[in-house]
Design a protein around this motif. Structure first.
Motif, PDB file in Angstrom:
ATOM      1  N   VAL A  86       0.822  -1.216   0.000  1.00  0.00           N
ATOM      2  CA  VAL A  86       0.000   0.000   0.000  1.00  0.00           C
ATOM      3  C   VAL A  86       0.857   1.268   0.000  1.00  0.00           C
ATOM      4  O   VAL A  86       0.354   2.366   0.226  1.00  0.00           O
ATOM      5  CB  VAL A  86      -0.972   0.010   1.196  1.00  0.00           C
ATOM      6  CG1 VAL A  86      -1.928  -1.169   1.114  1.00  0.00           C
ATOM      7  CG2 VAL A  86      -0.228   0.007   2.524  1.00  0.00           C
ATOM      8  N   GLY A  87       2.161   1.120  -0.243  1.00  0.00           N
ATOM      9  CA  GLY A  87       3.019   2.279  -0.411  1.00  0.00           C
ATOM     10  C   GLY A  87       3.762   2.757   0.812  1.00  0.00           C
ATOM     11  O   GLY A  87       4.291   3.878   0.831  1.00  0.00           O
ATOM     12  N   PHE A  88       3.857   1.925   1.857  1.00  0.00           N
ATOM     13  CA  PHE A  88       4.596   2.290   3.058  1.00  0.00           C
ATOM     14  C   PHE A  88       5.826   1.394   3.216  1.00  0.00           C
ATOM     15  O   PHE A  88       6.031   0.455   2.446  1.00  0.00           O
ATOM     16  CB  PHE A  88       3.703   2.164   4.307  1.00  0.00           C
ATOM     17  CG  PHE A  88       2.582   3.160   4.354  1.00  0.00           C
ATOM     18  CD1 PHE A  88       2.811   4.506   4.153  1.00  0.00           C
ATOM     19  CD2 PHE A  88       1.285   2.737   4.610  1.00  0.00           C
ATOM     20  CE1 PHE A  88       1.777   5.431   4.205  1.00  0.00           C
ATOM     21  CE2 PHE A  88       0.235   3.653   4.661  1.00  0.00           C
ATOM     22  CZ  PHE A  88       0.493   4.994   4.452  1.00  0.00           C
ATOM     23  N   ASN A  89       6.637   1.686   4.231  1.00  0.00           N
ATOM     24  CA  ASN A  89       7.769   0.820   4.543  1.00  0.00           C
ATOM     25  C   ASN A  89       7.739   0.424   6.009  1.00  0.00           C
ATOM     26  O   ASN A  89       6.825   0.819   6.758  1.00  0.00           O
ATOM     27  CB  ASN A  89       9.094   1.523   4.186  1.00  0.00           C
ATOM     28  CG  ASN A  89       9.233   2.877   4.873  1.00  0.00           C
ATOM     29  OD1 ASN A  89       9.025   2.981   6.088  1.00  0.00           O
ATOM     30  ND2 ASN A  89       9.578   3.911   4.124  1.00  0.00           N
ATOM     31  N   GLU A  90       8.736  -0.340   6.437  1.00  0.00           N
ATOM     32  CA  GLU A  90       8.755  -0.881   7.800  1.00  0.00           C
ATOM     33  C   GLU A  90       8.787   0.196   8.867  1.00  0.00           C
ATOM     34  O   GLU A  90       8.298  -0.010   9.978  1.00  0.00           O
ATOM     35  CB  GLU A  90       9.963  -1.813   7.960  1.00  0.00           C
ATOM     36  CG  GLU A  90       9.839  -3.111   7.173  1.00  0.00           C
ATOM     37  CD  GLU A  90      11.031  -4.014   7.390  1.00  0.00           C
ATOM     38  OE1 GLU A  90      10.991  -4.846   8.329  1.00  0.00           O
ATOM     39  OE2 GLU A  90      12.001  -3.892   6.626  1.00  0.00           O
ATOM     40  N   GLU A  91       9.363   1.346   8.569  1.00  0.00           N
ATOM     41  CA  GLU A  91       9.445   2.423   9.564  1.00  0.00           C
ATOM     42  C   GLU A  91       8.058   2.906   9.988  1.00  0.00           C
ATOM     43  O   GLU A  91       7.852   3.307  11.136  1.00  0.00           O
ATOM     44  CB  GLU A  91      10.246   3.596   9.003  1.00  0.00           C
ATOM     45  CG  GLU A  91      11.714   3.267   8.735  1.00  0.00           C
ATOM     46  CD  GLU A  91      12.455   4.447   8.140  1.00  0.00           C
ATOM     47  OE1 GLU A  91      11.815   5.510   7.941  1.00  0.00           O
ATOM     48  OE2 GLU A  91      13.661   4.322   7.880  1.00  0.00           O
ATOM     49  N   HIS A  92       7.105   2.856   9.079  1.00  0.00           N
ATOM     50  CA  HIS A  92       5.754   3.311   9.401  1.00  0.00           C
ATOM     51  C   HIS A  92       5.065   2.390  10.408  1.00  0.00           C
ATOM     52  O   HIS A  92       4.078   2.795  11.033  1.00  0.00           O
ATOM     53  CB  HIS A  92       4.915   3.397   8.129  1.00  0.00           C
ATOM     54  CG  HIS A  92       5.366   4.470   7.186  1.00  0.00           C
ATOM     55  ND1 HIS A  92       6.198   4.226   6.116  1.00  0.00           N
ATOM     56  CD2 HIS A  92       5.109   5.803   7.158  1.00  0.00           C
ATOM     57  CE1 HIS A  92       6.420   5.349   5.459  1.00  0.00           C
ATOM     58  NE2 HIS A  92       5.777   6.318   6.069  1.00  0.00           N
ATOM     59  N   ALA A  93       5.554   1.181  10.574  1.00  0.00           N
ATOM     60  CA  ALA A  93       4.907   0.218  11.464  1.00  0.00           C
ATOM     61  C   ALA A  93       4.964   0.643  12.925  1.00  0.00           C
ATOM     62  O   ALA A  93       4.134   0.207  13.730  1.00  0.00           O
ATOM     63  CB  ALA A  93       5.552  -1.160  11.308  1.00  0.00           C
TER      64      ALA A  93
END
Length: 285
Positions: A157-164
């Protein structure tokens, strides 16, 4: 809704596989109204004996005014509400909403994207916790598997692991809806029930989310039940369309046929209420 910035409509697998992935027969839901003392006052039929087939890889648009029963239908198919009558079948196996344990392996194949991306996410939990909960519920305990699935879903959906590690309030409405989509993807479902997923978003953000849904459908072969009151949005996305009125499915057809040659009077009224895109189109059918 203007879809000027949206991608051209792509080709789904509709027609390649005409086997229904999800089927409802005689689906009915009645709610009992009671007085303040608990006495029965009456009965309201929210969904009235509808038959519905969702074919693999297609988008089925379910439209109607508020109170028509379309959202209740979605919740019945997902198992959030127990039907009063009727059957729901997924890939040939009947779903029993009262048997939570026995149908768990089937229920994971039907996931829902909710209308409000704010209230559907727990504000006290990090995105990682929100996403991993979907796997924990279905019995997944391998931390490596969970971590990898979170990474895959966020990237989809266009995010990466940092957004978690962020909280929901750190994202915009459109971003929160993408997180809602990521949560639905965590268990690799076959069917996504999209309940007004873009109605709470700005028009420009609506187009981005719709394009994302089309992209995921092409990549993963997903089947969508797309619930909406916005006829323009449904026309852009849907392969087939069903029209609900007072709990009944009064008309269903391919999107082209229904929009170009509506048969039911209520469908005609819905289409006549769609704003024209340009003054030069006034008076045209």
């Amino acid at each position: 809704m203007s879809t000027a910035t949206a991608e051209p409509q792509g080709t789904t697998s509709l027609g390649e596989d005409r086997t229904p992935v999800l089927t409802a027969r005689g689906l009915t839901k009645k709610f009992v109204s009671r007085s303040s003392l608990g006495f029965k006052k009456g009965e309201v039929t929210a969904v009235d004996n509808i038959d519905l087939d969702l074919y693999r890889g297609e988008t089925y648009g379910l439209v109607g005014e508020s109170g028509s029963g379309k959202s209740t239908t979605g919740r019945l198919l997902q198992g959030l509400i127990i039907p009063t009558e009727g059957t729901i079948t997924l890939d040939g196996e009947e779903l029993d909403a009262t048997d939570k344990k026995g149908s768990k392996h089937l229920r994971r194949d039907i996931q829902m994207i909710f209308q409000d991306p704010h209230s559907s996410l727990n504000p006290r939990r990090r995105i990682r916790q929100i996403l991993e909960e979907a796997l924990l519920i279905v019995g997944e305990r391998d931390k490596k598997v969970i971590k990898e699935r979170i990474r895959e879903s966020l990237e989809a959906v266009g995010f990466n692991e940092e957004h978690a590690e962020r909280f929901p309030h750190e994202f915009s409405g459109g971003q929160r809806q993408r997180i809602g989509i990521a949560r639905a993807l965590m268990v690799s479902p076959k069917v996504l029930i999209c309940d007004e997923p873009v109605s709470a978003l700005d028009v420009s953000i609506q187009a981005q989310v719709l394009n994302l849904l089309r992209k995921l459908q092409r990549e993963r072969g997903l089947t969508y039940l797309f619930i909406s009151h916005d006829m323009s949005v449904v026309r852009y996305l849907a392969d087939r369309v069903g029209v609900m009125l007072k709990g009944k499915l009064v008309e269903q057809n391919t999107a082209d046929e229904l929009y170009n040659n509506p048969q039911h009077e209520y469908t005609q009224e819905l289409l006549s209420s769609v704003p024209i895109e340009h003054p030069s189109q006034r008076g045209q059918k």
